[in-house]
Design a protein around this motif. Structure first.
Motif, PDB file in Angstrom:
ATOM      1  N   PHE A 177       0.814  -1.217   0.000  1.00 48.17           N
ATOM      2  CA  PHE A 177       0.000   0.000   0.000  1.00 48.17           C
ATOM      3  C   PHE A 177       0.851   1.272   0.000  1.00 48.17           C
ATOM      4  O   PHE A 177       0.573   2.207  -0.739  1.00 48.17           O
ATOM      5  N   PHE A 178       1.891   1.339   0.803  1.00 54.47           N
ATOM      6  CA  PHE A 178       2.691   2.560   0.913  1.00 54.47           C
ATOM      7  C   PHE A 178       3.854   2.602  -0.073  1.00 54.47           C
ATOM      8  O   PHE A 178       4.631   3.544  -0.070  1.00 54.47           O
ATOM      9  N   ASP A 179       3.965   1.609  -0.927  1.00 54.02           N
ATOM     10  CA  ASP A 179       5.014   1.584  -1.950  1.00 54.02           C
ATOM     11  C   ASP A 179       4.686   2.633  -3.019  1.00 54.02           C
ATOM     12  O   ASP A 179       3.543   2.729  -3.455  1.00 54.02           O
ATOM     13  N   PRO A 180       5.666   3.426  -3.457  1.00 54.68           N
ATOM     14  CA  PRO A 180       5.385   4.413  -4.514  1.00 54.68           C
ATOM     15  C   PRO A 180       4.843   3.794  -5.800  1.00 54.68           C
ATOM     16  O   PRO A 180       4.133   4.454  -6.559  1.00 54.68           O
ATOM     17  N   ALA A 181       5.142   2.541  -6.054  1.00 55.00           N
ATOM     18  CA  ALA A 181       4.647   1.866  -7.254  1.00 55.00           C
ATOM     19  C   ALA A 181       3.128   1.678  -7.217  1.00 55.00           C
ATOM     20  O   ALA A 181       2.504   1.493  -8.257  1.00 55.00           O
ATOM     21  N   SER A 182       2.530   1.748  -6.046  1.00 49.59           N
ATOM     22  CA  SER A 182       1.089   1.549  -5.920  1.00 49.59           C
ATOM     23  C   SER A 182       0.307   2.857  -6.030  1.00 49.59           C
ATOM     24  O   SER A 182      -0.918   2.853  -5.938  1.00 49.59           O
ATOM     25  N   ARG A 183       0.982   3.959  -6.280  1.00 50.13           N
ATOM     26  CA  ARG A 183       0.349   5.281  -6.257  1.00 50.13           C
ATOM     27  C   ARG A 183      -0.846   5.378  -7.209  1.00 50.13           C
ATOM     28  O   ARG A 183      -1.914   5.857  -6.820  1.00 50.13           O
ATOM     29  N   SER A 184      -0.678   4.949  -8.461  1.00 54.36           N
ATOM     30  CA  SER A 184      -1.781   5.083  -9.428  1.00 54.36           C
ATOM     31  C   SER A 184      -2.970   4.208  -9.036  1.00 54.36           C
ATOM     32  O   SER A 184      -4.125   4.609  -9.220  1.00 54.36           O
ATOM     33  N   ILE A 185      -2.711   3.043  -8.488  1.00 58.03           N
ATOM     34  CA  ILE A 185      -3.799   2.152  -8.071  1.00 58.03           C
ATOM     35  C   ILE A 185      -4.524   2.752  -6.876  1.00 58.03           C
ATOM     36  O   ILE A 185      -5.756   2.731  -6.803  1.00 58.03           O
ATOM     37  N   VAL A 186      -3.762   3.315  -5.939  1.00 56.75           N
ATOM     38  CA  VAL A 186      -4.369   3.953  -4.761  1.00 56.75           C
ATOM     39  C   VAL A 186      -5.231   5.138  -5.193  1.00 56.75           C
ATOM     40  O   VAL A 186      -6.344   5.324  -4.696  1.00 56.75           O
ATOM     41  N   GLN A 187      -4.743   5.942  -6.142  1.00 56.27           N
ATOM     42  CA  GLN A 187      -5.529   7.080  -6.631  1.00 56.27           C
ATOM     43  C   GLN A 187      -6.815   6.609  -7.304  1.00 56.27           C
ATOM     44  O   GLN A 187      -7.879   7.202  -7.112  1.00 56.27           O
ATOM     45  N   TRP A 188      -6.720   5.543  -8.100  1.00 61.24           N
ATOM     46  CA  TRP A 188      -7.907   5.006  -8.746  1.00 61.24           C
ATOM     47  C   TRP A 188      -8.907   4.531  -7.695  1.00 61.24           C
ATOM     48  O   TRP A 188     -10.092   4.842  -7.775  1.00 61.24           O
ATOM     49  N   LEU A 189      -8.417   3.793  -6.705  1.00 55.74           N
ATOM     50  CA  LEU A 189      -9.282   3.265  -5.653  1.00 55.74           C
ATOM     51  C   LEU A 189      -9.895   4.394  -4.833  1.00 55.74           C
ATOM     52  O   LEU A 189     -11.069   4.346  -4.481  1.00 55.74           O
ATOM     53  N   GLN A 190      -9.124   5.423  -4.566  1.00 59.16           N
ATOM     54  CA  GLN A 190      -9.625   6.570  -3.806  1.00 59.16           C
ATOM     55  C   GLN A 190     -10.736   7.264  -4.591  1.00 59.16           C
ATOM     56  O   GLN A 190     -11.754   7.653  -4.013  1.00 59.16           O
ATOM     57  N   GLY A 191     -10.571   7.407  -5.887  1.00 57.33           N
ATOM     58  CA  GLY A 191     -11.616   8.008  -6.718  1.00 57.33           C
ATOM     59  C   GLY A 191     -12.877   7.162  -6.736  1.00 57.33           C
ATOM     60  O   GLY A 191     -13.990   7.685  -6.725  1.00 57.33           O
ATOM     61  N   LYS A 192     -12.709   5.842  -6.783  1.00 49.55           N
ATOM     62  CA  LYS A 192     -13.872   4.950  -6.787  1.00 49.55           C
ATOM     63  C   LYS A 192     -14.555   4.918  -5.414  1.00 49.55           C
ATOM     64  O   LYS A 192     -15.772   4.867  -5.327  1.00 49.55           O
ATOM     65  N   ALA A 193     -13.761   4.924  -4.344  1.00 52.09           N
ATOM     66  CA  ALA A 193     -14.316   4.777  -2.999  1.00 52.09           C
ATOM     67  C   ALA A 193     -14.927   6.069  -2.472  1.00 52.09           C
ATOM     68  O   ALA A 193     -16.004   6.056  -1.870  1.00 52.09           O
ATOM     69  N   GLY A 245     -15.017   9.187  -4.354  1.00 56.73           N
ATOM     70  CA  GLY A 245     -15.490  10.114  -5.377  1.00 56.73           C
ATOM     71  C   GLY A 245     -14.789  11.455  -5.274  1.00 56.73           C
ATOM     72  O   GLY A 245     -13.584  11.543  -5.079  1.00 56.73           O
ATOM     73  N   SER A 246     -15.573  12.494  -5.380  1.00 58.59           N
ATOM     74  CA  SER A 246     -15.002  13.842  -5.339  1.00 58.59           C
ATOM     75  C   SER A 246     -15.146  14.471  -3.959  1.00 58.59           C
ATOM     76  O   SER A 246     -15.123  15.693  -3.831  1.00 58.59           O
TER      77      SER A 246
END
Length: 183
Positions: free
Chosen positions: A91-107, A109-110
């Motif tokens: 989760f805290f790995d920089p490689a997971s940043r785009s996935i975390v952002q996608w999940l944050q947008g889905k979970a 929203g705005s």
């Protein structure tokens, strides 16, 4: 005759052609490369357009054009991920940043992000981490479905590209012969 040997023979014979043919082919290859690049950008799965923006054309050699997505996860989108694999980065790995952002947008929203250090921020981060771990478990155990966009785009444009290349070579050969060249 293998494909590699055949390709080398074609490239070798193209190098013996007049310079007019090479320049005509080069121009046509540039145009077709841009066409494929646009098609890939249109058909790529989109979310914040990272995959779409990573599609680019390069020219490693004079008569070679490579159009490909540069995103690290492009192959996972194109081919899917089989179950039992490594899964997602931590989760805290920089490689997971785009996935975390996608999940944050889905979970979430705005919704406005709470102030850092507040109880709401901590609760939101914990929920996001829990959702991420659930997603990682699902990818590890179930895999992901393939969403090919490179191969179908190429297959769709291949007949057109063949005709355009043949037409460009024939026109350049006729022009070279008309000017007294060796055609």
């Amino acid at each position: 005759m293998s494909t590699n040997t055949h390709t080398l023979a074609v490239v070798g014979s193209l190098r013996q052609l007049p310079t007019e043919v090479e320049s005509a082919l080069s121009g046509e290859l540039d145009a077709m490369g841009r066409l494929i690049e646009r098609r890939l950008k249109m058909t790529a799965p989109k979310w914040r357009t990272a995959l779409t923006q990573s599609v680019h054309m390069s020219s490693p050699e004079p008569l070679v054009r490579e159009v490909s997505p540069g995103a690290a996860y492009a192959s996972a989108v194109e081919e899917g991920v089989r179950p039992g694999g490594k899964g997602l980065p931590r989760f805290f790995d920089p490689a997971s940043r785009s996935i975390v952002q996608w999940l944050q947008g889905k979970a979430f929203g705005s919704a406005r992000k709470p102030r850092k250090g507040s109880l709401k921020f901590t609760a939101m981060e914990l929920e996001l981490r829990d959702r991420y771990e659930g997603l990682a478990w699902s990818v590890r155990h179930k895999g992901t479905k393939a969403r090919p966009f490179v191969k179908p785009a190429f297959q769709q444009l291949e007949p057109t590209m063949r005709v355009r290349l043949i037409t460009a070579v024939e026109a350049a050969m006729r022009a070279s012969a008309a000017q007294g060249g060796t055609a």
